[in-house]
Scaffold this motif. Sequence first.
Motif, PDB file in Angstrom:
ATOM      1  N   ILE B 204      31.055  37.210  47.025  1.00  0.00           N
ATOM      2  CA  ILE B 204      31.815  37.933  48.048  1.00  0.00           C
ATOM      3  C   ILE B 204      33.314  37.800  47.774  1.00  0.00           C
ATOM      4  O   ILE B 204      34.060  38.778  47.839  1.00  0.00           O
ATOM      5  CB  ILE B 204      31.458  37.396  49.448  1.00  0.00           C
ATOM      6  CG1 ILE B 204      30.015  37.782  49.787  1.00  0.00           C
ATOM      7  CG2 ILE B 204      32.408  37.949  50.493  1.00  0.00           C
ATOM      8  CD1 ILE B 204      29.522  37.230  51.098  1.00  0.00           C
ATOM      9  N   GLU B 205      33.716  36.596  47.428  1.00  0.00           N
ATOM     10  CA  GLU B 205      35.134  36.398  47.095  1.00  0.00           C
ATOM     11  C   GLU B 205      35.551  37.284  45.922  1.00  0.00           C
ATOM     12  O   GLU B 205      36.612  37.894  45.930  1.00  0.00           O
ATOM     13  CB  GLU B 205      35.390  34.929  46.756  1.00  0.00           C
ATOM     14  CG  GLU B 205      35.576  34.084  47.996  1.00  0.00           C
ATOM     15  CD  GLU B 205      35.660  32.593  47.689  1.00  0.00           C
ATOM     16  OE1 GLU B 205      35.705  32.239  46.486  1.00  0.00           O
ATOM     17  OE2 GLU B 205      35.664  31.806  48.638  1.00  0.00           O
ATOM     18  N   ASN B 206      34.653  37.338  44.939  1.00  0.00           N
ATOM     19  CA  ASN B 206      34.889  38.188  43.773  1.00  0.00           C
ATOM     20  C   ASN B 206      35.145  39.634  44.173  1.00  0.00           C
ATOM     21  O   ASN B 206      36.077  40.272  43.703  1.00  0.00           O
ATOM     22  CB  ASN B 206      33.645  38.191  42.883  1.00  0.00           C
ATOM     23  CG  ASN B 206      33.833  37.337  41.675  1.00  0.00           C
ATOM     24  OD1 ASN B 206      34.970  37.138  41.252  1.00  0.00           O
ATOM     25  ND2 ASN B 206      32.749  36.833  41.123  1.00  0.00           N
ATOM     26  N   LEU B 207      34.266  40.125  45.020  1.00  0.00           N
ATOM     27  CA  LEU B 207      34.364  41.520  45.446  1.00  0.00           C
ATOM     28  C   LEU B 207      35.679  41.751  46.173  1.00  0.00           C
ATOM     29  O   LEU B 207      36.345  42.757  45.965  1.00  0.00           O
ATOM     30  CB  LEU B 207      33.196  41.866  46.377  1.00  0.00           C
ATOM     31  CG  LEU B 207      31.824  41.896  45.735  1.00  0.00           C
ATOM     32  CD1 LEU B 207      30.767  42.218  46.775  1.00  0.00           C
ATOM     33  CD2 LEU B 207      31.780  42.933  44.628  1.00  0.00           C
ATOM     34  N   SER B 208      36.017  40.806  47.017  1.00  0.00           N
ATOM     35  CA  SER B 208      37.236  40.965  47.795  1.00  0.00           C
ATOM     36  C   SER B 208      38.450  41.018  46.868  1.00  0.00           C
ATOM     37  O   SER B 208      39.392  41.762  47.092  1.00  0.00           O
ATOM     38  CB  SER B 208      37.315  39.832  48.805  1.00  0.00           C
ATOM     39  OG  SER B 208      38.597  39.306  48.860  1.00  0.00           O
ATOM     40  N   LYS B 209      38.397  40.237  45.796  1.00  0.00           N
ATOM     41  CA  LYS B 209      39.498  40.264  44.823  1.00  0.00           C
ATOM     42  C   LYS B 209      39.599  41.630  44.150  1.00  0.00           C
ATOM     43  O   LYS B 209      40.664  42.074  43.767  1.00  0.00           O
ATOM     44  CB  LYS B 209      39.278  39.191  43.758  1.00  0.00           C
ATOM     45  CG  LYS B 209      39.931  37.872  44.130  1.00  0.00           C
ATOM     46  CD  LYS B 209      39.724  36.846  43.030  1.00  0.00           C
ATOM     47  CE  LYS B 209      39.662  35.454  43.619  1.00  0.00           C
ATOM     48  NZ  LYS B 209      38.739  34.584  42.896  1.00  0.00           N
ATOM     49  N   GLN B 210      38.454  42.275  43.980  1.00  0.00           N
ATOM     50  CA  GLN B 210      38.464  43.594  43.335  1.00  0.00           C
ATOM     51  C   GLN B 210      38.782  44.708  44.317  1.00  0.00           C
ATOM     52  O   GLN B 210      38.625  45.892  44.019  1.00  0.00           O
ATOM     53  CB  GLN B 210      37.104  43.862  42.688  1.00  0.00           C
ATOM     54  CG  GLN B 210      36.846  42.990  41.483  1.00  0.00           C
ATOM     55  CD  GLN B 210      35.420  43.063  41.031  1.00  0.00           C
ATOM     56  OE1 GLN B 210      34.856  44.142  40.939  1.00  0.00           O
ATOM     57  NE2 GLN B 210      34.815  41.923  40.769  1.00  0.00           N
TER      58      GLN B 210
END
Lengths: 371, 534, 171
Positions: B204-210
Amino acid sequence: MNKKMNRKFDTKDFIANNIVPIIFVVLCIVCYPIAGYSPEYLIDQIITRLVRNSFLVLSLLIPIMAGMGLNFGMTLGAMAGQIGIVFITAWNIVGIPGLLLAAIIATPIAIILGWFCGKMLNMAKGREMITSYMISFFMNGVYQLVVLYGMGPVIPLHSDQVILPRGYGVRNTIDLINVRRSIDNFLQFNIGPVRIPLLTIILIALLCVVIIWFRKTKLGQDMRAVGQDMEVAREAGIKVERTRILSIVISTVFAAYGMIIYLSNMGTLNTYNSHSQIGMFSIAALLVGGASVSRASIKNVFLGIVLFHLMFILTPQAGKNLIGQAQIGEFFRVFVSYGVITLSLVLYEIRTRREKAESAKVLANAQEAKA
Amino acid sequence: MSEMTKPLLEMKSVSKEYNGNPVLKDVSFTLGQGEVLGLVGENGAGKSTLMNILFGMEVIQQTGGYGGQVLIDGKEVKFTSPLDALKAGIGMVHQEFSLLPGFTAAENILLNREPENKSVLSLVFGDRANTIDRKKLQKEAIEAITKLGVSLDPDMLVSEMPVGHKQFTEISREISKSAIRLLVLDEPTAVLTEKEAEMLLKAIENLSKQGISVIFITHRLQEILDVCDKVIVMRDGRIINELEAASTSINEMAKLMVGREVATSINPVEKDRKISDKVVLSVKHLWVDMPGETVKDVNLEVHEGEFLGIGGLAGQGKLGIPNGIMGLYPAGGTVTFSGNSIPLNNPRACLDSDLAFVSEDRRGVGLLLDESLEWNIAFPAMQIHGKFLKKYLGGLINWRDQGAIKEVTEKYIKQLQIKCTSSKQKAKELSGGNQQKICLAKSFALEPKLLFVSEPTRGIDIGAKALVLQALREYNRKYGVTIVMISSELEELRQCCDRIAIITDGAVSGILPASTPSEDFGILMVGKTKKEAK
Amino acid sequence: MIKGKSAKEIFDIRFFVRLGCILIIIALAIFLYFYGKQRTLYVDNWSTEINGVSYRYADWAEAQVDDLAASEYNPRVRRGIPLRGRTHTITVTTEDDNFNLIELDPVEFRLPADQSIISLPGLIAGLPVEDCIKEFIPEVVEIPGVSATDTSGGEEAAAEEDLFGDMSMDF
């Protein structure tokens, strides 16, 4: 306790999953020495029958892929094929052109019948097999009406060979001398005493290729998806109903072609009952090959036909040699077909239930480990 | 791009009613690009309705639409189908998996969006005659998986995957859709192991970064603290508070979630009630395989004459307990009732030993809808205990005692205030609340020693609720019948029970007296004690 | 499938390809109908009368149709040959009174009907082939005491009785 069971599980599972083919293999091995046929004769017979029936049995694969079970409605395709054959015999069209024309005539009839059958089956989701079985009985009535009263006055056919002398209705038996073995004899060669009908084999190989290709198409993928879970497929935007209808249509059309090949090989058409048992025997053959209601492959088709027919060639002779009665083979044929279908349906249910219970077992194991 | 100034998603005073019952009132919030929003609230707080509105689900239109505005990039949108929402770049991962078990992860990720090789045959047979480009399919699936940042084998069959990987597959599918900008995750971690949940949170953190925004619905408050930027707490269709995740705590959230003023329509539990020490039902290491309500390891003791409540969030396993004990789902463990052990997986044995069960599935299991009330109430008692039967010829012929049946039915109709035209009316003609009362009457007619009542107030209106609860309470107090009530509504339990057991993750996370403040129950529900213990 | 689409969407390339396929198949069917149709040609060595002139049978003749095996015809011999398609050639060989072998040129002809009869004496006399070939209508000879319609009843009854009887057939 569970660990011990796990060890044994594999062989047990294999036998449970392949119980039908195993029974047949054992029966054939037992009957072979009693019947006393020469291997050349057997091989020749098997090739003849393999060539005669495989197209029919192959037509069953696609509905299984779409999760609609065994298509008892293939009888409809057989009817369409027969109507094609009746026409070309009445018109006196002979040889391969005749059969080709029969196929062209049978195609639209098979498409319409298949579409109708698919529509019906969509209304009876989850009970496809019994529904298609009943549809085939029902359509048998319509077929008889058309053939017995329609041909002659409504559909103009005037041929002494086909129409009863009273002026309407098709004869009970039609001699297909004009198209008999015309596909088989074309490009046929012999290996010793064994006849190899090359063209028919090419046709069947072609159908296999078509089926393999079909699995790779988008439609094939959709069918597999629909076969696994209609709701998930629908959510993904796949047109579930249409896909299911298409699978039945394709199967019906292939069954029609299969029937034409079958009849041309047989050389006679029993107008009123050739089709009615063809579905039963084809399905039995497929199941003998180790297919189930939900899974079938090309391998199952050929193995099934070989075993099924080996059985039918061997048992009459074995019966005759053993107790002096050849009729036992005929008896076996019907008895075994129905038995095999029943067994497979029951096994399928048991297997599904066992798979469902498996998750509970996993939970139990986890529980025991914890405790 | 105006995304810096205009938020990706904005809801302005959204409201929604079902048949005059308001379920959402004046909900407003904004969500910026790349933000992770946590959404917490008890069951029935209005989370799913809110998401249904966002997705333009058909239910919403069928029940008269919604009030207020939904804005995306500052422009008002009105989705009429989930497909519209998809086009606008909103994807959702539901609690139930929508995966094909016989397909690989890659095939599932790109289901019905498979890349195709153009083929000449498609001119004749239509587009679906194109073959599938396996290599490209593989490539695109891997792309989606890498974007998510998890390790997932694209060639693995879904049926062979652990649950966590199924969840990842599901999420990858949403991500692989082009132009995905907002992803809604509905309790994604509920089924995951701790390790898998950690991986998911990282993803989820990854997605938010993208730059992909995420709305994260969960009952595990710790996870909210871990990944979310802000938290919205909902209760009774309202946003109670919007918190910055960095500056809040689990306790605060839990308090906000359940901490409503107790409506004292019924007198609270008498403080001086004496419960005997005699254990009437003891449950040890119970596991139940009930889909969606799996019970893993429950140990429980019920005292004679007690009114025990079983609470907990949906899907944690509280419903599985009575269903498992009564033999409706595969179960294991030991259950002892008044000294005798009860064989599991055998409904008849349970009923024979004076246990009764009012199912949460009224229409499916509980009622014979096409039969009269008399028949519904008397049938189980007749069938199981041979009541209402006149015996002739020394018991060879049993005749239904119509008079007695009528009498007993009318007694219960009066007692429970069932609204009906006569005792001969058909069960399906009654309203939900009255049907529920029939279910109770049916169980009362069995005269059991112990009664399981599962979700007795589900789907009935407030007035009927009070009556049903009242009836249960009286039945317990007057006749001394032990009652175990399972309910998702904590307040309801607090009104009638002596003790309340909270079920989390298929096990009892704690048993507290009903007079304990609701925050404590809230904390038990989200399973904090368990985490702290670890 | 067609619902809700504009005319442009319906009449796209795919439509024409499909239409073409259907037309090709229909054309193929028609071709097969004529190409595959089996007709019987009776080669006849009887005395006959064509256009008012009588021709006596040949004492000996040999006729070959297409590439099929040639067969000899003695006086008053008539043989049916099953043929496929409409246009065929016939080569006739005969001998004159001095037993000299005369080979006539191959003649191409079209079959006028499903059952046609071609007269060898006419061909040998050098008449155009169109005059020698005509539809063959078998003469119905009434034999006293045997009614032509009588035979049908029995078979019909047998056929219908058989309908549901023998269900087991060779598979």
